[in-house]
Design a protein around this motif. Structure first.
Motif, PDB file in Angstrom:
ATOM      1  N   GLU A  56      85.451  35.911 -32.739  1.00  0.00           N
ATOM      2  CA  GLU A  56      84.582  35.282 -31.746  1.00  0.00           C
ATOM      3  C   GLU A  56      83.328  34.616 -32.301  1.00  0.00           C
ATOM      4  O   GLU A  56      82.361  34.438 -31.561  1.00  0.00           O
ATOM      5  CB  GLU A  56      84.156  36.344 -30.738  1.00  0.00           C
ATOM      6  CG  GLU A  56      83.165  37.408 -31.268  1.00  0.00           C
ATOM      7  CD  GLU A  56      83.826  38.669 -31.817  1.00  0.00           C
ATOM      8  OE1 GLU A  56      84.998  38.597 -32.225  1.00  0.00           O
ATOM      9  OE2 GLU A  56      83.171  39.727 -31.847  1.00  0.00           O
TER      10      GLU A  56
ATOM     11  N   HIS B  84      89.553  36.652 -24.205  1.00  0.00           N
ATOM     12  CA  HIS B  84      88.882  37.758 -24.912  1.00  0.00           C
ATOM     13  C   HIS B  84      87.739  37.222 -25.785  1.00  0.00           C
ATOM     14  O   HIS B  84      86.600  37.669 -25.676  1.00  0.00           O
ATOM     15  CB  HIS B  84      89.920  38.501 -25.764  1.00  0.00           C
ATOM     16  CG  HIS B  84      89.368  39.587 -26.636  1.00  0.00           C
ATOM     17  ND1 HIS B  84      89.626  40.924 -26.419  1.00  0.00           N
ATOM     18  CD2 HIS B  84      88.572  39.552 -27.738  1.00  0.00           C
ATOM     19  CE1 HIS B  84      89.016  41.652 -27.331  1.00  0.00           C
ATOM     20  NE2 HIS B  84      88.365  40.840 -28.160  1.00  0.00           N
ATOM     21  N   GLU B  85      88.045  36.239 -26.615  1.00  0.00           N
ATOM     22  CA  GLU B  85      87.013  35.745 -27.544  1.00  0.00           C
ATOM     23  C   GLU B  85      85.870  35.068 -26.789  1.00  0.00           C
ATOM     24  O   GLU B  85      84.711  35.143 -27.210  1.00  0.00           O
ATOM     25  CB  GLU B  85      87.616  34.781 -28.574  1.00  0.00           C
ATOM     26  CG  GLU B  85      88.765  35.351 -29.413  1.00  0.00           C
ATOM     27  CD  GLU B  85      88.496  36.718 -30.012  1.00  0.00           C
ATOM     28  OE1 GLU B  85      87.327  37.052 -30.284  1.00  0.00           O
ATOM     29  OE2 GLU B  85      89.475  37.487 -30.199  1.00  0.00           O
TER      30      GLU B  85
ATOM     31  N   HIS C  32      83.374  37.444 -25.426  1.00  0.00           N
ATOM     32  CA  HIS C  32      82.428  37.868 -26.472  1.00  0.00           C
ATOM     33  C   HIS C  32      81.219  36.942 -26.583  1.00  0.00           C
ATOM     34  O   HIS C  32      80.179  37.358 -27.089  1.00  0.00           O
ATOM     35  CB  HIS C  32      83.114  37.853 -27.841  1.00  0.00           C
ATOM     36  CG  HIS C  32      83.898  39.078 -28.180  1.00  0.00           C
ATOM     37  ND1 HIS C  32      83.423  40.348 -28.008  1.00  0.00           N
ATOM     38  CD2 HIS C  32      85.131  39.218 -28.737  1.00  0.00           C
ATOM     39  CE1 HIS C  32      84.337  41.226 -28.438  1.00  0.00           C
ATOM     40  NE2 HIS C  32      85.379  40.564 -28.875  1.00  0.00           N
TER      41      HIS C  32
ATOM     42  N   GLU D 241      84.279  45.328 -27.937  1.00  0.00           N
ATOM     43  CA  GLU D 241      85.741  45.168 -27.859  1.00  0.00           C
ATOM     44  C   GLU D 241      86.332  45.694 -26.555  1.00  0.00           C
ATOM     45  O   GLU D 241      87.254  45.094 -26.002  1.00  0.00           O
ATOM     46  CB  GLU D 241      86.405  45.807 -29.079  1.00  0.00           C
ATOM     47  CG  GLU D 241      85.975  45.179 -30.416  1.00  0.00           C
ATOM     48  CD  GLU D 241      86.203  43.666 -30.483  1.00  0.00           C
ATOM     49  OE1 GLU D 241      86.888  43.110 -29.610  1.00  0.00           O
ATOM     50  OE2 GLU D 241      85.666  43.033 -31.412  1.00  0.00           O
TER      51      GLU D 241
ATOM     52  N   ALA E 129      85.317  43.011 -23.940  1.00  0.00           N
ATOM     53  CA  ALA E 129      86.033  41.738 -24.076  1.00  0.00           C
ATOM     54  C   ALA E 129      87.481  41.923 -23.644  1.00  0.00           C
ATOM     55  O   ALA E 129      88.074  41.054 -22.995  1.00  0.00           O
ATOM     56  CB  ALA E 129      85.944  41.232 -25.509  1.00  0.00           C
TER      57      ALA E 129
ATOM     58  N   TYR F 122      89.268  49.490 -28.346  1.00  0.00           N
ATOM     59  CA  TYR F 122      89.785  48.421 -27.488  1.00  0.00           C
ATOM     60  C   TYR F 122      90.374  48.978 -26.184  1.00  0.00           C
ATOM     61  O   TYR F 122      89.915  48.664 -25.099  1.00  0.00           O
ATOM     62  CB  TYR F 122      90.894  47.634 -28.213  1.00  0.00           C
ATOM     63  CG  TYR F 122      90.390  46.629 -29.216  1.00  0.00           C
ATOM     64  CD1 TYR F 122      89.873  47.042 -30.445  1.00  0.00           C
ATOM     65  CD2 TYR F 122      90.422  45.264 -28.961  1.00  0.00           C
ATOM     66  CE1 TYR F 122      89.427  46.132 -31.383  1.00  0.00           C
ATOM     67  CE2 TYR F 122      89.974  44.330 -29.897  1.00  0.00           C
ATOM     68  CZ  TYR F 122      89.479  44.772 -31.105  1.00  0.00           C
ATOM     69  OH  TYR F 122      89.031  43.865 -32.020  1.00  0.00           O
TER      70      TYR F 122
HETATM   71 ZN    ZN Z   1      87.173  41.255 -29.674  1.00  0.00          ZN
END
Ligand code: ZN
Ligand code: BES
Length: 894
Positions: free
Chosen positions: A283, A316-317, A320, A339, A342, A401
């Motif tokens: 990210e 997801h990225e 971030h 994590e 995200a 995660y």
């Molecule tokens: Zn991540």
């Protein structure tokens, strides 16, 4: 200690840098030589000397620092002198550079200047080299990957997330290349074959988010409503494959801007596909980097599952950019704040962009992977101690995660979506351009909701593990008892504050309970009252009514715990599954909990199989796809424990999966759903693996058509793996031709997705000689480093071969994949499939002299898994009714 008595010794072996001085601004210039794969740089770091010191201590690793070049100038108004250090010490073990002066440095601002050189490494970390082909010629590109602690391999810096500063970067590169960094270009000056590209100064940010990419690229571009440009860079000629990700990115950014009510913080966003890339994606602020397979999507050549994973990865990225980049964890202990969030937000955004994907049901895959890892004694708390840079990589795991995302999901459903969103938005505003700890987040959530968030959530983030909630029915009461669930069958001593939800006979009749003690009771007479004329609890209730007196705990599986029902309640649930009265998420959860109880030897395989048989009419894609994964595990167990029953169990599973598979067929239908497409592939692969003749025959037929016509519609990417698995089943050293055909396809394609698909099938063959050949292929220069792990899913007959190969090649493997989590995945893949205590001891002995902090935890987890397998196998051998049960199930519907 008085500053005069400071000595270099005291800086050794410390987990964190001393805080005498903190960086404010980096002015960094790097000249790249892509032919020689070297670079040279100069950095000027404006620092604040905040306490008395004659040393500056910062990070540097794998760099040649030019000691003569180092200077320090303090900015005090009266005396602006340039000092030279009296000593410079590089401490390799701690990756630090200690710069000592004769006298104390004046408190206040100053600038530290350092020149250095380095090599573009092949380790996919720091500033490294990736390779690609352009016009048939091999070329190098330069790429950075700094998270968690590798910015220090590119330039000397205070390489910790809390030491934020601004970055002004300039690059000297060949004139024909594109040079990218976090910020837009402000100036480009050509000078013959080289040019100097200068970028705008960034807002303050952490070092691990700084990025540089230099190479040849094409791009596609789209604007955000406020004029910010979003681009996707690909290899030359592939930019059309960036369009899907671009579209997702633009929509996701709009969604996040609204969700956080904070604008996207930078003037541009670039996303780049990198051929050699250790993680899936990274990210970096304003310059997100991806593996090709995680960014590129091609209408014709990509599968639906790749499309989905591109969407999940991009969302997801981009989450971030706020959660992680704008607000950053204070230290790696709080990595999950990055994590876990995200991950959770990627589902939120993907659900909004693609509502037809049922992505929240698919989220159960996350919860499951968190629950499975966290059932090991060798797990760790979400908030985990980190004492050395070499321990950080290993915590990018399913605890940070998946458990992280799942406890967020649990909290959100407890507090309600709108109150949760408001709190997150104020958290982001409050800590923007700064750092936060887990407790800071709880405090904001507590303010917003008025609930005791910190007390409840600390029980989930500060201790490892989770509870199994045992429920039994007694008269008008449900008796509830929590104890820590462990896959080795022992009861841990953890205790949690668990938000329980209970549903009785219908989703309209629900009750919530915050379980705070080990045991509790719930009066269900109350629920009866809510049932308005629906049949009651009484044990005599007639057969027709029996379908309505089920009790489901953990409604829609938003809680991070398992439920163990007494026999009576379990039987009622089984009935409810058959009568199709439960949601897909609940059907998924019941099967998964039952499976976990079986692994822990709390429930026999016979009884798990009886639960499975309730799913004969299952139509939900995600439930079916979970059934497939559970079937694989059971087949493996039966092969180890009672091989004489292997054919029958496979027959049962074939019967179970054949019906939904035949409904979907092999060929795509116009306008069919995304989930149909994904499920079709999974079912066909499973049937091929279980040896279903009809599927295998059809697969081979289609494979041969495909060999002659690579764009035939009879074998699109979504079903291709089934064909590869099927043909590999027949391969042996005397019948190599399908294997060779696959290698040929591998060599011809330039698509990462296709290469990875082939790698994941080569070792599924039963012949150990072919397996060995495939494993050796993974070590050849034809396989990119990050892709090798896809080839480690070795068939049962090859486990020993793989272990021998692994031992023989350990030195090379360790050297080549030393960069962290990739090495760990080798260990997991090769070790955890074993199932005897003798093997565990053998593995332990092999590693006794070879273990390293970078993979110590993963190794212990794998060993624990082997012992859990062994216990499960023994237990299953004692399951007296198993033979009969399996035979009966296999006969049904045949
Ligand atoms: Zn991540
Ligand atoms: N920050 C990580 C990338 C990363 C992982 C850096 C491990 C250093 C070590 C990134 O945001 C990430 O989580 N990537 C995921 C993809 C995502 C869709 C789960 C990955 O790489 O798998």
């Amino acid at each position: 200690m008085a500053a005069q008595q400071q000595s270099v010794e005291e800086f050794k072996g410390q987990p964190r840098l001393p805080r005498f001085a903190v960086p404010r601004r980096y002015d960094l210039t790097i000249a790249l030589d892509l032919v020689r794969s070297t670079f040279s740089g100069a950095v000027e770091i404006a620092v604040d000397v905040v306490s008395s010191t004659r040393f500056l201590v910062l990070n540097a690793a794998d760099l040649s620092v030019d000691h003569q070049s180092v200077w320090f100038r303090s900015q005090g108004s009266d005396r602006q002198e340039t000092k030279r250090p009296s000593e410079i010490v590089e401490i390799d073990a701690d990756e630090i550079l200690v710069v000592g002066f004769d006298d104390l440095l004046p408190i206040g601002e100053g600038v530290l200047g350092i020149r250095f050189t380095g090599t573009l490494n092949d380790q996919m970390k720091g500033l490294y080299r990736s390779t690609y082909e352009y016009n048939g010629e091999k070329r190098n590109m330069a790429v950075t990957q700094f998270e968690p602690a590798d910015a220090r391999r590119c330039f000397p810096c205070w390489d910790e997330p809390a030491l934020k500063a601004t970055f002004k970067i300039a690059l000297e590169v060949p004139s024909d290349l594109i040079a990218l960094s976090n910020m837009p270009v402000v100036n480009e000056k050509a000078n013959g074959p080289v040019k100097t590209v200068s970028f705008e100064e960034s807002p303050i940010m952490s070092t691990y988010l700084v990025a540089i990419v230099v190479g040849l690229f094409d791009y596609v571009e789209a604007p955000l409503p406020d004029g910010i440009k979003v681009r996707v860079y690909t290899q030359v000629g592939k930019s059309h494959q960036g369009k899907f990700a671009l579209d997702v990115a633009v929509k996701a950014l709009e969604l996040y801007i609204k969700y956080f009510s904070v604008p996207y913080p930078l003037p541009k966003l670039d996303m780049v596909a990198i051929p050699d890339f250790a993680a899936g994606a990274m990210e970096n602020y304003g310059l997100v980097t991806y593996r090709e397979i995680a960014l590129l999507y091609d209408e014709v050549h990509s599968s639906a599952s790749v499309k989905q994973s591109v969407a999940i990865t991009v969302t997801h990225e981009l989450a971030h950019q706020w959660f992680g980049n704008l607000v950053t964890m204070e230290w790696w202990t709080d990595l999950w704040l990055n994590e876990g969030f995200a991950t959770w937000m990627s589902y939120l955004a993907t659900d909004s962009l693609f509502p037809e994907w049922s992505i929240w049901t698919q989220f159960l895959g996350q919860t499951t992977s968190g629950l499975r890892l966290d059932a090991l004694a060798e797990s760790h708390p979400i908030e985990v101690d980190v004492n050395h840079a070499n321990e950080i990589n290993e915590i990018f795991d399913s605890i940070s995660y998946s458990k992280g995302a799942s406890v967020i999901q649990m909290l959100q459903s407890y507090l309600g979506a709108s109150s949760f969103q408001k709190a997150l938005a104020s958290y982001i505003k409050r800590y923007a351009y700064s750092n936060a700890k887990t407790e800071d987040l709880w405090a904001v959530l507590e303010e917003e909701s008025g609930e005791p968030v910190k007390e409840m959530m600390s029980s989930w983030t500060k201790q490892k593990g989770y509870p199994a909630v045992y429920v039994k029915i007694k008269g008008h009461e449900l008796e509830i008892d929590q104890s820590q669930f462990l896959s080795d069958g022992t009861l841990g001593d953890g205790q949690w504050i668990a938000p329980l939800t209970v549903c009785f006979g219908s989703y309209d009749v629900q009750k919530k309970l915050l379980l705070k003690t080990k045991v509790d009771k719930l009066d269900i007479m109350e629920l009866l009252g809510l049932q308005e004329g629906k049949p009651g609890l009484s044990e005599e209730s007639s057969q027709e009514n029996a379908g309505h007196n089920w009790i489901k705990i953990n409604v829609n599986q938003t809680g991070f715990y398992r439920v163990h029902y007494d026999n009576e309640l379990a039987a009622r649930l089984k009935f409810a599954i058959e009568a199709n009265q439960l949601t897909g998420t609940d059907r998924f959860g019941i099967l998964e909990d039952s499976f976990a109880l079986c692994v822990a030897c709390k429930q026999t395989l016979s009884s798990l199989l009886s639960v499975l048989s309730a799913y004969r009419e299952e139509t939900d894609h995600i439930v079916l796809s979970h059934i497939v994964t559970v079937c694989y595990k059971i087949v493996k167990l039966v092969a180890d424990a009672t091989p004489e029953l292997l054919d029958d169990i496979k027959l049962f599973f074939i019967n179970l999966l054949q019906f939904p598979s035949e409904k979907l067929g092999w060929d795509a239908r116009n306008g069919e759903s995304h989930l149909d497409v994904m499920l079709r592939g999974q079912l066909l692969v499973a049937l091929a693996r279980f040896g279903h003749e009809k599927t295998i025959k059809e697969a081979i037929k289609r494979f041969h058509i495909f060999l002659n016509d690579r764009i035939t519609s009879v074998l699109p990417p979504d079903t291709r793996k089934a064909a590869y698995v099927a043909v590999m089943k027949s391969v042996s050293i005397s019948n190599k031709s399908p294997y060779e055909s696959l290698l040929e396809i591998y060599r011809q394609t330039d698509e990462s997705e296709e290469k990875v698909r082939i790698l994941s099938c080569l070792t599924s063959c039963p012949d150990p000689d072919i397996i060995l050949e495939s494993l050796n292929f993974l070590l050849s220069s034809e396989v990119r480093k990050q892709d090798a792990v896809y080839g480690l899913g070795v068939s049962r007959k090859g486990h020993e071969t793989a272990w021998r190969w692994f031992k023989e090649n350990w030195d090379l493997i360790e050297k080549r994949w030393s960069s962290g989590f990739l090495l760990s995945s080798f260990i997991v893949a090769i070790v955890s499939q074993f199932g005897t205590v003798e093997k565990a001891a053998e593995v332990e002995e092999f590693f006794a002299s070879r273990t390293k902090p970078a993979f110590a935890r993963t190794l212990n987890q794998s060993l624990e898994r082997v012992r859990i397998n062994a216990r499960w196998i023994e237990y299953t051998r004692k399951d007296a009714s198993l033979g009969e049960v399996i035979k009966e199930l296999a006969g049904r519907g045949a």
